[in-house]
Scaffold this active site. Structure first.
Site, PDB file in Angstrom:
ATOM      1  CE  LYS A   1      -4.458  -1.917   1.687  1.00 33.55           C
ATOM      2  NZ  LYS A   1      -5.380  -2.087   2.646  1.00 33.55           N
TER       3      LYS A   1
ATOM      4  NE  ARG B   1      -7.182  -8.774   0.512  1.00 37.64           N
ATOM      5  CZ  ARG B   1      -6.943  -8.238  -0.617  1.00 37.64           C
ATOM      6  NH1 ARG B   1      -5.809  -7.117  -0.497  1.00 37.64           N
ATOM      7  NH2 ARG B   1      -7.513  -8.426  -1.669  1.00 37.64           N
TER       8      ARG B   1
END
Length: 280
Positions: free
Chosen positions: A219, A258
């Protein structure tokens, strides 16, 4: 749904984006055959769960038609479940969740926590599957406008309270309390400083008493942290930072992480387990 505090091995949820426009690998696994092959590779690398999604939730993304999303995920889920995989469907739509569960998915991972389509809660309850409720405030094309956390306790208190409200909705819909997992929603209606504050204050979410899934892999807040003279670190060069975060989260007893690169995370967790005296 055991939180397993201090466990050396949180579940690794491998990401399978059956999309043309995901921020990390959009288009690489866009066909059914490519996505199934990628899922197999993630399993070989040590994934515990495969998270299969047909809608990009990157900032600014627009939503696919329902028929398109169904066509992307259901054949992949069917094929991988037939090979013994534990599959999660990453969707905000009740119709997709229903079809995915019928195809063998045992987890519904809804980044909206049931806010985008409240009927998805009844689907999960009726099927008796695990439901991952992420903190969410708006769809991808609007979420930047909702990244304000000015109340007492800032972003940590807001996320805790808003997730607590989702738990109430889940229980009211009939989802069993041992089938609920919470996700703080890193990057969703959050600026980099919000993500770091949430990670430092993750115990406030854990104190709600439910297992926690964290999705930080690749991210932009990691890219900003590692920025150089030419700007943020590119998406494909953030893995070492994510591994460091995975190891920290393992020590804090999260239920799962994740990730896109399962092998690197699995290797790191095996080293940690050995250092802690676990032969695994």
């Amino acid at each position: 749904m055991d939180q397993r505090p201090g466990s050396p091995s949180p579940r690794l949820m491998g990401v399978v984006n059956v999309t043309p426009d995901s921020f990390s690998d959009g288009g690489r696994w866009a066909s059914t055959d490519e996505a199934v092959a990628h899922g197999r590779a993630l399993l070989a690398d040590g994934a515990d769960v495969l998270d299969i999604g047909g809608e990009s939730t990157r900032p600014g993304a627009t939503r696919p038609l329902l028929a398109v999303e169904l066509g992307r995920v259901v054949p992949v889920i069917t094929a991988l479940v037939a090979e013994g995989a534990v599959v999660s469907v990453d969707t905000m739509r009740a119709e997709v969740a229903e079809a995915a569960v019928a195809a063998g998915a045992s987890i519904v991972n809804d980044v909206s926590g049931g806010l985008a389509d409240p009927r998805i809660l009844a689907v999960a309850a009726d099927a008796g599957v695990t439901f991952v409720a992420m903190h969410w405030r708006a769809h991808s094309d609007q979420m930047r406008d909702h990244a304000s956390y000015d109340g007492p306790g800032g972003v940590v208190a807001a996320v805790r309270d808003e997730l607590a409200a989702r738990v109430e909705a889940l229980l009211a819909a009939g989802v069993a309390d041992d089938r609920i997992v919470l996700d703080p929603g890193l990057g969703f209606a959050k600026r980099p400083e919000h993500n770091w504050a949430l990670l430092r204050g993750l115990d406030a979410v854990q104190d709600l008493g439910f297992p926690v899934l964290v999705g930080a892999s690749r991210k932009s807040f990691l890219g900003d942290l590692l920025a150089g003279p030419e700007g943020p670190r590119p998406v494909g060069e953030r893995e070492a930072a994510n591994i460091a975060l995975t190891l920290d989260l393992a020590g804090r007893g999260v239920w799962g992480v994740r990730v896109h690169d399962v092998r690197s995370s699995r290797d790191a967790l095996r080293v940690r387990a050995r250092l802690l005296g676990d032969a695994g």
